[in-house]
Design a protein around this motif. Structure first.
Motif, mmCIF file in Angstrom:
data_model
loop_
_atom_site.group_PDB
_atom_site.id
_atom_site.type_symbol
_atom_site.label_atom_id
_atom_site.label_comp_id
_atom_site.label_asym_id
_atom_site.label_seq_id
_atom_site.Cartn_x
_atom_site.Cartn_y
_atom_site.Cartn_z
ATOM 1 N N GLY A 1 0.821 -1.206 0.000
ATOM 2 C CA GLY A 1 0.000 0.000 0.000
ATOM 3 C C GLY A 1 0.854 1.255 0.000
ATOM 4 O O GLY A 1 0.340 2.369 0.057
ATOM 5 N N LEU A 2 2.161 1.076 -0.074
ATOM 6 C CA LEU A 2 3.086 2.208 -0.063
ATOM 7 C C LEU A 2 3.748 2.431 -1.421
ATOM 8 O O LEU A 2 4.398 3.445 -1.627
ATOM 9 C CB LEU A 2 4.175 1.982 0.991
ATOM 10 C CG LEU A 2 3.679 1.763 2.426
ATOM 11 C CD1 LEU A 2 4.837 1.404 3.342
ATOM 12 C CD2 LEU A 2 2.940 2.991 2.929
ATOM 13 N N GLN A 3 3.578 1.478 -2.359
ATOM 14 C CA GLN A 3 4.193 1.601 -3.676
ATOM 15 C C GLN A 3 3.270 2.343 -4.632
ATOM 16 O O GLN A 3 2.060 2.398 -4.435
ATOM 17 C CB GLN A 3 4.492 0.216 -4.280
ATOM 18 C CG GLN A 3 5.420 -0.624 -3.456
ATOM 19 C CD GLN A 3 4.709 -1.833 -2.872
ATOM 20 O OE1 GLN A 3 3.601 -1.737 -2.370
ATOM 21 N NE2 GLN A 3 5.373 -2.969 -2.925
ATOM 22 N N LYS A 4 3.882 2.880 -5.686
ATOM 23 C CA LYS A 4 3.126 3.548 -6.739
ATOM 24 C C LYS A 4 3.345 2.811 -8.050
ATOM 25 O O LYS A 4 4.410 2.235 -8.280
ATOM 26 C CB LYS A 4 3.565 5.002 -6.895
ATOM 27 C CG LYS A 4 3.250 5.855 -5.680
ATOM 28 C CD LYS A 4 3.675 7.280 -5.887
ATOM 29 C CE LYS A 4 3.364 8.100 -4.634
ATOM 30 N NZ LYS A 4 3.775 9.492 -4.789
ATOM 31 N N ASP A 5 2.331 2.854 -8.919
ATOM 32 C CA ASP A 5 2.495 2.254 -10.240
ATOM 33 C C ASP A 5 3.199 3.253 -11.160
ATOM 34 O O ASP A 5 3.602 4.342 -10.734
ATOM 35 C CB ASP A 5 1.148 1.791 -10.808
ATOM 36 C CG ASP A 5 0.151 2.922 -11.043
ATOM 37 O OD1 ASP A 5 0.549 4.114 -11.041
ATOM 38 O OD2 ASP A 5 -1.033 2.632 -11.253
ATOM 39 N N LYS A 6 3.348 2.901 -12.449
ATOM 40 C CA LYS A 6 4.061 3.763 -13.388
ATOM 41 C C LYS A 6 3.376 5.105 -13.603
ATOM 42 O O LYS A 6 4.022 6.088 -13.960
ATOM 43 C CB LYS A 6 4.236 3.042 -14.720
ATOM 44 C CG LYS A 6 5.203 1.887 -14.624
ATOM 45 C CD LYS A 6 5.382 1.180 -15.944
ATOM 46 C CE LYS A 6 6.330 0.010 -15.768
ATOM 47 N NZ LYS A 6 6.555 -0.708 -17.008
ATOM 48 N N ALA A 7 2.073 5.149 -13.364
ATOM 49 C CA ALA A 7 1.321 6.403 -13.525
ATOM 50 C C ALA A 7 1.355 7.251 -12.256
ATOM 51 O O ALA A 7 0.795 8.346 -12.222
ATOM 52 C CB ALA A 7 -0.116 6.101 -13.924
ATOM 53 N N GLY A 8 1.975 6.735 -11.200
ATOM 54 C CA GLY A 8 2.077 7.498 -9.961
ATOM 55 C C GLY A 8 0.932 7.255 -8.986
ATOM 56 O O GLY A 8 0.859 7.902 -7.947
ATOM 57 N N LYS A 9 0.031 6.320 -9.308
ATOM 58 C CA LYS A 9 -1.086 5.998 -8.408
ATOM 59 C C LYS A 9 -0.641 4.955 -7.383
ATOM 60 O O LYS A 9 0.134 4.064 -7.684
ATOM 61 C CB LYS A 9 -2.268 5.456 -9.212
ATOM 62 C CG LYS A 9 -2.884 6.490 -10.155
ATOM 63 C CD LYS A 9 -4.039 5.898 -10.931
ATOM 64 C CE LYS A 9 -5.201 5.728 -9.978
ATOM 65 N NZ LYS A 9 -6.406 5.231 -10.655
#
Length: 110
Positions: free
Chosen positions: A35-43
């Motif tokens: 729940g602390l990581q972001k995907d490539k789009a920054g979400k």
């Protein structure tokens, strides 16, 4: 992107002598996101992790493990148990999104 999930596996001897210590190894495919990581789009990627692992032998619970976000992707668990009688080992993994998976293995004690 589709993430592989589930497919729990248990590896252990199928036969043992009475009183012998055997090793049980288990693996489950799971993303274990914090729940602390972001995907490539920054979400933010929502938390999705296994919370509880239980083990029963012939219907009797002998182990409960509480996990958190600190466990790695596709968690591997190994432990030892004493072979005292023939029966079925059942392991169940439950995650924070109300999903659960079960695997079984047979043990014959001579």
């Amino acid at each position: 992107m589709t993430v592989a999930i589930g497919n729990p596996m248990i590896r252990m001897p199928s036969q043992a002598k009475n009183g012998e210590i055997i090793e049980v190894r288990s693996l489950i495919m799971h993303p274990m996101t914090t729940g602390l990581q972001k995907d490539k789009a920054g979400k933010i990627i929502p938390a999705h992790f296994i919370q509880t692992v239980t083990a029963e032998f012939d219907g009797k619970l002998f182990m409960t493990i509480d996990w958190s976000i600190a466990i790695s992707t596709n968690p591997y668990l190994a432990y030892k148990m004493r072979a005292q009688k023939s029966g079925t080992l059942k392991m169940t993994w439950k995650d924070n999104q109300e999903q659960s998976w079960t695997a079984t293995a047979q043990l014959t004690v001579a």
